[in-house]
Motif scaffolding. Structure first.
Motif, PDB file in Angstrom:
ATOM      1  N   GLU A  98       0.016  -8.341  12.004  1.00 33.58           N
ATOM      2  CA  GLU A  98      -0.747  -9.334  11.237  1.00 33.58           C
ATOM      3  C   GLU A  98      -2.082  -9.631  11.914  1.00 33.58           C
ATOM      4  O   GLU A  98      -3.113  -9.744  11.246  1.00 33.58           O
ATOM      5  N   SER A 113      -3.125  -2.969  10.718  1.00 31.73           N
ATOM      6  CA  SER A 113      -3.363  -2.829   9.280  1.00 31.73           C
ATOM      7  C   SER A 113      -2.204  -2.073   8.644  1.00 31.73           C
ATOM      8  O   SER A 113      -1.538  -1.266   9.299  1.00 31.73           O
ATOM      9  N   THR A 156      -1.925   0.099   5.221  1.00 36.02           N
ATOM     10  CA  THR A 156      -2.769   0.647   4.168  1.00 36.02           C
ATOM     11  C   THR A 156      -1.974   1.604   3.300  1.00 36.02           C
ATOM     12  O   THR A 156      -1.254   2.455   3.822  1.00 36.02           O
ATOM     13  N   LYS A 166       1.120  -9.460   5.722  1.00 36.14           N
ATOM     14  CA  LYS A 166       0.585  -8.163   5.274  1.00 36.14           C
ATOM     15  C   LYS A 166       1.714  -7.273   4.759  1.00 36.14           C
ATOM     16  O   LYS A 166       1.569  -6.609   3.730  1.00 36.14           O
TER      17      LYS A 166
END
Length: 135
Positions: free
Chosen positions: A29, A33, A35, A114
């Protein structure tokens, strides 16, 4: 001679304790990342990559130790970085193998917004291919 292509696969991700999963989730977090990538414009998500970078090796080695999977590399920093005078290289941990990404995301989900966002936005079929569900 290099490893044969298509035969070798990283071992499955470890089952982490709650403390380990919380540490990984908080670290991703703050300094990582998650993605998602598509092979084409109209495709569902094809794969997800989790990455984290640090100038110090210790947090990166902890990521590898707690998860049991991933690749660690030593990379040259961008010439546009604000840390020009400190160091010219960074350590990077990355995880791309779909089954391992799923396993790690499911474990860190309670501790990493995330991961929650990525899992909520995945089409159900993405994880059904890997023996599980996203919710």
């Amino acid at each position: 001679m290099g490893r044969p292509r298509g035969i070798w696969r990283t071992p499955a991700a470890r089952i982490m304790s709650d403390v380990e999963a919380a540490w990984i989730g908080a670290f991703i977090e703050a300094d990582g990342s998650i993605t998602s990538y598509k092979h084409c414009k109209n495709c569902d998500i094809s794969y997800i990559v989790i990455t984290a970078t640090q100038m110090d090796i210790e947090p990166i080695s902890t990521l590898l130790r707690f998860t049991g999977v991933g690749v660690v590399s030593w990379q040259k920093m961008s010439p546009f970085t604000k840390f020009k005078s400190i160091n010219t290289h960074i350590w990077k941990w990355s995880l791309r193998a779909n089954a391992d990404v799923r396993h790690v995301l499911m474990q860190i989900r309670p501790f990493c917004p995330k991961a929650q966002t990525v899992l909520q936005n995945l089409p159900m079929t993405h994880f059904e291919r890997f023996g599980g569900t996203s919710h």
